[in-house]
Enzyme design. Structure first.
Site, mmCIF file in Angstrom:
data_model
loop_
_atom_site.group_PDB
_atom_site.id
_atom_site.type_symbol
_atom_site.label_atom_id
_atom_site.label_comp_id
_atom_site.label_asym_id
_atom_site.label_seq_id
_atom_site.Cartn_x
_atom_site.Cartn_y
_atom_site.Cartn_z
ATOM 1 N N ASP A 136 -8.450 7.194 6.115
ATOM 2 C CA ASP A 136 -7.009 7.126 5.905
ATOM 3 C C ASP A 136 -6.568 8.558 5.592
ATOM 4 O OD1 ASP A 136 -4.419 6.079 5.213
ATOM 5 O OD2 ASP A 136 -5.000 6.380 3.117
ATOM 6 N N ASP A 171 -3.055 9.709 4.001
ATOM 7 C CA ASP A 171 -2.294 9.855 2.750
ATOM 8 C C ASP A 171 -3.100 9.300 1.577
ATOM 9 O OD1 ASP A 171 0.256 10.890 3.725
ATOM 10 O OD2 ASP A 171 0.538 8.947 4.670
HETATM 11 C C1 BG6 Z 1 1.022 5.585 4.813
HETATM 12 C C2 BG6 Z 1 1.482 5.752 3.380
HETATM 13 O O1 BG6 Z 1 -0.040 6.450 5.077
HETATM 14 O O2 BG6 Z 1 2.093 5.863 5.714
HETATM 15 C C3 BG6 Z 1 2.705 4.879 3.137
HETATM 16 O O3 BG6 Z 1 0.442 5.364 2.503
HETATM 17 C C4 BG6 Z 1 3.790 5.204 4.150
HETATM 18 O O4 BG6 Z 1 3.162 5.097 1.820
HETATM 19 C C5 BG6 Z 1 3.246 5.035 5.559
HETATM 20 O O5 BG6 Z 1 4.918 4.342 3.963
HETATM 21 C C6 BG6 Z 1 4.264 5.373 6.644
HETATM 22 O O6 BG6 Z 1 4.539 6.733 6.586
HETATM 23 P P1 BG6 Z 1 5.624 7.497 7.457
HETATM 24 O O7 BG6 Z 1 5.219 8.943 7.313
HETATM 25 O O8 BG6 Z 1 5.494 7.017 8.878
HETATM 26 O O9 BG6 Z 1 6.950 7.188 6.879
HETATM 27 MG MG MG Z 2 -3.478 6.027 1.869
#
Ligand code: BG6
Ligand code: MG
Length: 210
Positions: free
Chosen positions: A8, A10
């Protein structure tokens, strides 16, 4: 036999939690919706639109689909501004070392992220060329806990799901990994999950599984 590790992004490779929080808070304040760090925890691993729906549970008015689209854009524009400040210094501890060792051992490495900003983030932290495959929010209809993003990553790697480890900081991500029939390694918040095969305090502990 382990042939690939799918990370993953984030909260595992880089800590963007606080940036997501600031951007959602900006949107929630504009709309006068209560939003705090406890609610922010529920957004880990969850898509942008689903995150918005969770935040809107506290709203006093109903929003149309078009209004929701606008709110998601307000959040994302703010978030993208914050991402511009990301640099390799924001890579989480031990990550560079672990990636290098896995590559040296001939293990394939991939990103499996719900985020549509994944490539932008990887560019900022200068890791875009490190991964064999990147599967992200643009590739999927259903975000974690659906297994889709991990199955797409495994398919692109040409590796059987059973031979993949997933590393996740989100409870939803651990469920996704198990639904994909992969080995689930939990770090950080994901250690709360009952479904994790392994729970590690530090990411380098995953090398003991290779
Ligand atoms: C995930 C995060 O990796 O991505 C979430 O943990 C986030 O918190 C999701 O909502 C979507 O992210 P983005 O950048 O497409 O808004
Ligand atoms: Mg994550």
């Amino acid at each position: 036999m382990i042939k690939a590790v799918i990370f993953d992004l984030d909260g595992v490779i880089v800590s963007t939690d606080d940036l997501h929080y600031k951007a959602w808070k900006h949107m929630a304040d504009l709309e006068k919706i209560d939003f705090d760090k406890k609610i922010n925890h529920r957004l880990r691993g969850v898509s942008r639109r689903e995150s918005l729906n969770i935040i809107l549970e506290k709203a006093t008015k109903k929003y149309s689909d078009q209004e929701k689209e606008e709110l998601a854009s307000i959040k994302n524009n703010y978030y993208v501004e914050l991402l511009n400040k990301l640099s390799p210094k924001d890579i989480l501890p031990n990550v560079n070392e672990v990636l290098r060792i896995l590559k040296d051992k001939g293990i394939k490495i991939a990103i499996g992220s719900s985020s549509k900003n994944a490539k932008n983030i990887l560019n900022h932290i200068k890791l875009i060329d490190m991964f064999d495959v990147i599967a992200d929010g643009h590739d999927i209809k259903h975000s974690k806990p659906a297994p889709d993003v991990f199955l797409i990553a495994a398919k692109r790697l040409g590796v059987d799901p059973k031979d993949c480890i997933v590393v996740e900081d989100a409870v939803a991500g651990i469920e996704a990994a198990k639904r994909a029939d992969m080995i689930a390694v939990a770090v950080s918040d994901a250690k709360k999950s009952d479904l994790a095969d392994y729970k590690f305090d530090h990411i380098n502990a995953l090398l003991s599984l290779i």
